[in-house]
Design a protein around this motif. Structure first.
Motif, PDB file in Angstrom:
ATOM      1  N   VAL A 169       0.916  -1.174   0.047  1.00  0.00           N
ATOM      2  CA  VAL A 169       0.024   0.051  -0.095  1.00  0.00           C
ATOM      3  C   VAL A 169       0.851   1.371  -0.112  1.00  0.00           C
ATOM      4  O   VAL A 169       0.558   2.292  -0.682  1.00  0.00           O
ATOM      5  N   VAL A 170       2.003   1.262   0.785  1.00  0.00           N
ATOM      6  CA  VAL A 170       2.857   2.340   0.984  1.00  0.00           C
ATOM      7  C   VAL A 170       3.664   2.760  -0.611  1.00  0.00           C
ATOM      8  O   VAL A 170       3.482   3.697  -1.056  1.00  0.00           O
ATOM      9  N   HIS A 171       3.860   1.370  -1.387  1.00  0.00           N
ATOM     10  CA  HIS A 171       4.353   1.654  -2.651  1.00  0.00           C
ATOM     11  C   HIS A 171       3.405   2.202  -3.404  1.00  0.00           C
ATOM     12  O   HIS A 171       3.637   3.079  -4.435  1.00  0.00           O
ATOM     13  N   SER A 172       2.041   1.986  -3.436  1.00  0.00           N
ATOM     14  CA  SER A 172       1.102   2.400  -4.394  1.00  0.00           C
ATOM     15  C   SER A 172       0.823   3.826  -4.024  1.00  0.00           C
ATOM     16  O   SER A 172       0.535   4.784  -4.995  1.00  0.00           O
ATOM     17  N   ILE A 173       0.912   4.323  -2.735  1.00  0.00           N
ATOM     18  CA  ILE A 173       0.755   5.786  -2.464  1.00  0.00           C
ATOM     19  C   ILE A 173       2.069   6.496  -2.844  1.00  0.00           C
ATOM     20  O   ILE A 173       1.686   7.493  -3.488  1.00  0.00           O
ATOM     21  N   GLN A 174       3.022   6.142  -2.783  1.00  0.00           N
ATOM     22  CA  GLN A 174       4.440   6.854  -3.357  1.00  0.00           C
ATOM     23  C   GLN A 174       4.628   6.759  -4.820  1.00  0.00           C
ATOM     24  O   GLN A 174       5.138   7.553  -5.274  1.00  0.00           O
ATOM     25  N   GLN A 228       2.122   6.385  -7.068  1.00  0.00           N
ATOM     26  CA  GLN A 228       0.951   6.439  -7.616  1.00  0.00           C
ATOM     27  C   GLN A 228       0.319   5.454  -8.528  1.00  0.00           C
ATOM     28  O   GLN A 228       0.005   5.715  -9.686  1.00  0.00           O
ATOM     29  N   THR A 229       0.367   4.216  -8.096  1.00  0.00           N
ATOM     30  CA  THR A 229       0.032   3.013  -8.869  1.00  0.00           C
ATOM     31  C   THR A 229      -1.131   2.266  -8.101  1.00  0.00           C
ATOM     32  O   THR A 229      -1.515   2.578  -7.097  1.00  0.00           O
ATOM     33  N   VAL A 271      -8.908   4.078  -8.719  1.00  0.00           N
ATOM     34  CA  VAL A 271      -8.326   5.295  -7.779  1.00  0.00           C
ATOM     35  C   VAL A 271      -7.005   5.375  -7.978  1.00  0.00           C
ATOM     36  O   VAL A 271      -6.069   4.285  -7.609  1.00  0.00           O
ATOM     37  N   ARG A 272      -6.402   6.486  -8.469  1.00  0.00           N
ATOM     38  CA  ARG A 272      -5.143   6.930  -8.277  1.00  0.00           C
ATOM     39  C   ARG A 272      -4.954   7.927  -7.296  1.00  0.00           C
ATOM     40  O   ARG A 272      -5.476   8.734  -7.551  1.00  0.00           O
ATOM     41  N   PRO A 273      -4.059   7.938  -6.430  1.00  0.00           N
ATOM     42  CA  PRO A 273      -3.806   8.819  -5.468  1.00  0.00           C
ATOM     43  C   PRO A 273      -2.912  10.017  -6.252  1.00  0.00           C
ATOM     44  O   PRO A 273      -2.355   9.871  -7.035  1.00  0.00           O
ATOM     45  N   VAL A 274      -3.409  11.347  -5.859  1.00  0.00           N
ATOM     46  CA  VAL A 274      -2.687  12.513  -6.115  1.00  0.00           C
ATOM     47  C   VAL A 274      -1.319  12.639  -5.374  1.00  0.00           C
ATOM     48  O   VAL A 274      -0.904  12.023  -4.324  1.00  0.00           O
ATOM     49  N   SER A 275      -0.655  13.379  -6.182  1.00  0.00           N
ATOM     50  CA  SER A 275       0.905  13.532  -5.288  1.00  0.00           C
ATOM     51  C   SER A 275       0.713  13.866  -3.790  1.00  0.00           C
ATOM     52  O   SER A 275      -0.097  14.935  -3.687  1.00  0.00           O
ATOM     53  N   THR A 276       1.423  13.344  -2.732  1.00  0.00           N
ATOM     54  CA  THR A 276       1.461  14.082  -1.493  1.00  0.00           C
ATOM     55  C   THR A 276       2.838  14.547  -1.157  1.00  0.00           C
ATOM     56  O   THR A 276       3.784  14.446  -1.700  1.00  0.00           O
TER      57      THR A 276
END
Length: 358
Positions: free
Chosen positions: A305-310, A312-313, A353-358
């Motif tokens: 999950v962390v990799h997906s957030i960082q 954006q996958t 859903v693809r996360p926006v940049s954080t």
């Protein structure tokens, strides 16, 4: 090269499995356990002893108010999932929800829609997808080792369920029903393994118990899930056994994959497992990389999950997958009550859903 700082995670829930979450978050170089919220004073004291550098709260809303926390993991009794998950997403944070996503499909719809609107990750804890064993089964299917998959059989024989903190797992109002405990994982695996068959179109289920247990807390459960192209899956569980023994057989046009895993407990690091596939006299044994087991898979889930957030996958198991799992459990429960198959209406299509940049 600039090293990415650990992603700060807030954990809501510190029961038995919540403690495993906390240890996995602490052990990873990718994450930092920023805060834990727990209902009981005993749980909060235990969290302080185990994680002295972590903020401990009695009010879980404190975590949603923290601007530095990017991801919140919710590991609480089932009936609290919707309220807490909705608040997390509304606070513009990524959400890792322990299964089930919620108790009702319409609540799942709201969570999926909110994640889409806020462009935040909504991940559901179907960690078996990341297993060196159960995940490798999917890789063999995708590689065409058994041709077109047509039939899936997933079985579990285990000891009776633990009651959980304050007995929530034996309380129908809080657990929903026991199909939402482990069979929900097997519905997810079956749908994943048969992804080439289209979506499920019907469910027929039966359940019973040795004693006078309520319908929602049956010791024995079986369901047949039929898919759009005529493929089908059988999911079966008994709670009148010993240890934890799971198997899967996936049969296709060119052979069968067989996977087994057994131990005294799902979280044991002393397990016996096997993976092989073939047809007739042609049998291939598959070596595994890594030791399959629930705690290994939990650690991999958090890092995934962390990799997906960082990066954006897409996440390994998203809200749409979690919504389907709940729908299949709900249909199975309806079928048991009526004695008839339940025909499923198609769930509305939703964009990933693809996360926006954080």
């Amino acid at each position: 090269m600039v090293q990415t700082p650990p992603l700060k995670i807030g954990l809501i829930g510190y029961g038995l499995f919540g403690q495993h979450y906390a240890r996995s978050i602490d052990a990873s170089s990718l994450t930092s356990l920023a805060a834990v919220a727990a209902q009981s004073a005993a749980s909060r004291d235990a969290a302080r002893r185990a994680h002295p550098d972590t903020d401990i709260y009695s009010d879980w809303r404190r975590i949603t108010e923290r601007e530095d926390i990017e991801l919140v993991a919710v590991v609480v009794p089932n009936h609290l999932h919707f309220e807490m998950g909705f608040a997390v997403l509304q606070a513009n944070k990524h959400l890792l929800m322990e299964k089930p996503l919620s108790l009702q499909v319409d609540q799942c719809d709201q969570l999926v829609a909110l994640a889409h609107a806020s462009q935040k990750i909504l991940a559901v804890g179907h960690e078996l997808r990341l297993s060196p064993l159960w995940g490798r089964v999917k890789a063999l299917i995708d590689a065409g080792e058994i041709g077109q998959p047509r039939h899936v059989l997933i079985e579990l024989a285990r000891f009776p369920y633990r009651p959980g903190s304050t007995g929530w797992r034996h309380d129908q109002q809080r657990v929903g029903n026991w199909i939402l405990e482990e069979p929900i994982h097997f519905f997810d695996l079956a749908r994943w393994y048969l992804s080439s068959a289209g979506e499920p179109v019907s469910v027929f289920a039966q359940a019973n118990s040795a004693g006078d247990a309520a319908l929602d807390m049956s010791d024995h459960f079986s369901a047949i899930v039929t898919f759009a192209d005529g493929s089908y899956a059988v999911v079966s569980q008994t709670l009148s056994s010993f240890g934890h023994h799971q198997s899967a057989k996936i049969s296709g046009s060119q052979g069968t994959i067989q996977a087994t895993w057994g131990a005294a407990d799902a979280r044991s690091d002393e397990s016996v497992y096997d993976l092989r596939y073939g047809l007739g006299n042609r049998i291939c044994e598959v070596p595994l990389t890594g030791h399959p087991g629930e705690l290994r898979e939990l650690a991999d889930e958090i890092e995934s999950v962390v990799h997906s957030i960082q990066n954006q996958t897409p996440v390994f198991c998203d809200g749409e997958d979690g919504r389907w799992s709940v729908r299949l459990c709900q249909a199975a429960r309806e079928s048991i009550a009526s004695g008839l198959p339940v025909h499923l209406q198609a769930l509305p299509d939703r964009e990933p859903v693809r996360p926006v940049s954080t």
